[in-house]
Design a protein around this motif. Structure first.
Motif, PDB file in Angstrom:
ATOM      1  N   UNK A 190      51.810  50.318  38.832  1.00  0.00           N
ATOM      2  CA  UNK A 190      50.382  50.240  39.460  1.00  0.00           C
ATOM      3  C   UNK A 190      49.953  48.747  39.449  1.00  0.00           C
ATOM      4  N   UNK A 191      50.380  48.236  38.500  1.00  0.00           N
ATOM      5  CA  UNK A 191      49.618  46.795  38.156  1.00  0.00           C
ATOM      6  C   UNK A 191      50.460  45.822  38.968  1.00  0.00           C
ATOM      7  N   UNK A 213      34.706  42.349  35.045  1.00  0.00           N
ATOM      8  CA  UNK A 213      34.390  43.514  35.827  1.00  0.00           C
ATOM      9  C   UNK A 213      35.751  44.157  36.239  1.00  0.00           C
ATOM     10  N   UNK A 214      36.663  43.968  35.605  1.00  0.00           N
ATOM     11  CA  UNK A 214      38.158  44.646  35.761  1.00  0.00           C
ATOM     12  C   UNK A 214      38.959  44.192  37.051  1.00  0.00           C
ATOM     13  N   UNK A 215      38.487  42.950  37.507  1.00  0.00           N
ATOM     14  CA  UNK A 215      39.255  42.597  38.672  1.00  0.00           C
ATOM     15  C   UNK A 215      40.487  41.662  38.138  1.00  0.00           C
ATOM     16  N   UNK A 216      41.518  42.057  38.689  1.00  0.00           N
ATOM     17  CA  UNK A 216      42.851  41.269  38.227  1.00  0.00           C
ATOM     18  C   UNK A 216      42.818  39.642  38.687  1.00  0.00           C
ATOM     19  N   UNK A 217      42.931  38.920  37.748  1.00  0.00           N
ATOM     20  CA  UNK A 217      42.912  37.454  38.139  1.00  0.00           C
ATOM     21  C   UNK A 217      43.814  36.711  37.746  1.00  0.00           C
ATOM     22  N   UNK A 218      45.128  37.366  37.184  1.00  0.00           N
ATOM     23  CA  UNK A 218      46.306  36.571  36.922  1.00  0.00           C
ATOM     24  C   UNK A 218      47.413  37.691  36.477  1.00  0.00           C
ATOM     25  N   UNK A 219      48.528  37.097  37.137  1.00  0.00           N
ATOM     26  CA  UNK A 219      49.740  38.120  36.663  1.00  0.00           C
ATOM     27  C   UNK A 219      50.616  37.439  36.362  1.00  0.00           C
ATOM     28  N   UNK A 271      52.587  39.801  44.329  1.00  0.00           N
ATOM     29  CA  UNK A 271      51.525  39.365  43.301  1.00  0.00           C
ATOM     30  C   UNK A 271      50.124  38.577  43.565  1.00  0.00           C
ATOM     31  N   UNK A 272      50.443  37.828  44.448  1.00  0.00           N
ATOM     32  CA  UNK A 272      49.284  37.233  45.271  1.00  0.00           C
ATOM     33  C   UNK A 272      48.379  38.163  45.818  1.00  0.00           C
ATOM     34  N   UNK A 273      48.868  39.286  46.638  1.00  0.00           N
ATOM     35  CA  UNK A 273      48.071  40.233  46.957  1.00  0.00           C
ATOM     36  C   UNK A 273      47.274  41.327  46.038  1.00  0.00           C
ATOM     37  N   UNK A 274      47.735  41.423  44.873  1.00  0.00           N
ATOM     38  CA  UNK A 274      47.077  42.082  43.748  1.00  0.00           C
ATOM     39  C   UNK A 274      45.925  41.387  43.279  1.00  0.00           C
ATOM     40  N   UNK A 275      46.138  40.085  43.062  1.00  0.00           N
ATOM     41  CA  UNK A 275      44.973  39.220  42.407  1.00  0.00           C
ATOM     42  C   UNK A 275      43.841  39.560  43.363  1.00  0.00           C
ATOM     43  N   UNK A 276      42.434  39.783  42.706  1.00  0.00           N
ATOM     44  CA  UNK A 276      41.333  40.022  43.341  1.00  0.00           C
ATOM     45  C   UNK A 276      41.149  41.319  43.619  1.00  0.00           C
ATOM     46  N   UNK A 277      41.928  42.216  43.027  1.00  0.00           N
ATOM     47  CA  UNK A 277      41.681  43.870  43.264  1.00  0.00           C
ATOM     48  C   UNK A 277      41.237  44.226  42.086  1.00  0.00           C
ATOM     49  N   UNK A 278      40.616  45.360  42.015  1.00  0.00           N
ATOM     50  CA  UNK A 278      40.368  46.033  41.133  1.00  0.00           C
ATOM     51  C   UNK A 278      41.348  46.819  40.148  1.00  0.00           C
ATOM     52  N   UNK A 279      41.316  46.592  39.050  1.00  0.00           N
ATOM     53  CA  UNK A 279      42.408  47.320  38.079  1.00  0.00           C
ATOM     54  C   UNK A 279      42.783  48.680  38.348  1.00  0.00           C
ATOM     55  N   UNK A 280      43.902  49.307  38.416  1.00  0.00           N
ATOM     56  CA  UNK A 280      44.054  50.783  38.253  1.00  0.00           C
ATOM     57  C   UNK A 280      43.534  51.275  37.023  1.00  0.00           C
ATOM     58  N   UNK A 281      43.082  52.547  37.006  1.00  0.00           N
ATOM     59  CA  UNK A 281      42.891  53.228  35.766  1.00  0.00           C
ATOM     60  C   UNK A 281      44.200  53.927  34.986  1.00  0.00           C
TER      61      UNK A 281
END
Length: 187
Positions: free
Chosen positions: A146-147, A163-169, A45-55
């Motif tokens: 995917x998320x 900007x579609x960046x994942x900031x919190x999960x 979950x920490x790794x996906x923070x900061x990544x672009x959201x999947x379509x």
């Protein structure tokens, strides 16, 4: 009773007692180690923070296909949920309030239902949801994965910046105070 028969019964009783004891210990009293996925899930979950959201694209309650890019430029909370999930139900009034409070500032909640259409439609009408609800069913599970939802948690929420960046999960119930704390810096 002859001695061989008595010994056979004794061996059988001892074997059954041993199996029962092992089963009881194993299923009720055996000390458990920490689940091996717990650290790897947190790390993931920490790794996906900061990544672009999947379509993704899914139908809404009107049958129209909606694409996540439709809300580009907004702060978006994607919430994966189901009508049969008690913590999902507890979250919904807070989401209605957050949408009402922050909607004019460019906040959109997008609820992806992992459920059947009629139950979702009934829930939507009963609870007066004021944000887009997409019908995910099986496809929604794949989108959730995917998320970052590798364990299939419900509810499961992902907050995107403008900007579609994942900031919190957040796997599990998301409380209004936590959501607002995460949301405010993104406005």
């Amino acid at each position: 009773m002859t001695q061989p028969v008595f010994l056979a019964i004794l061996v059988l009783v001892a074997t059954l007692a041993g199996m029962a004891g092992f089963g009881f210990y194993h299923f009720t009293g055996a000390p458990e180690a920490a689940p091996p996925t717990a650290p790897s899930l947190a790390s993931h979950l920490n790794e996906i923070k900061g990544s672009q959201r999947p379509d993704f694209s899914l139908p809404d309650l009107d049958g129209d296909i909606r694409h996540i890019s439709e809300w580009d430029g907004d702060v978006v909370l994607i919430n994966f949920w189901a009508t049969w999930c008690p913590p999902c139900i507890r979250e919904m009034p807070a989401f209605v309030e957050v949408q009402e409070t922050y909607g004019e500032q460019g906040v959109t909640i997008v609820a992806v239902a992992i459920d059947n259409e009629q139950d979702v439609r009934d829930f939507y009408e009963t609870y007066g949801l004021n944000f887009p609800v997409l019908l995910g069913e099986t496809a929604g599970i794949a989108v959730s994965r995917d998320y970052g939802n590798r364990i299939g948690a419900l509810p499961y929420s992902v907050l995107l910046d403008r900007e579609g960046i994942i900031r919190f999960v957040k796997p599990g119930e998301l409380h209004q105070e936590t959501l607002e704390d995460e949301l405010r810096p993104l406005l």
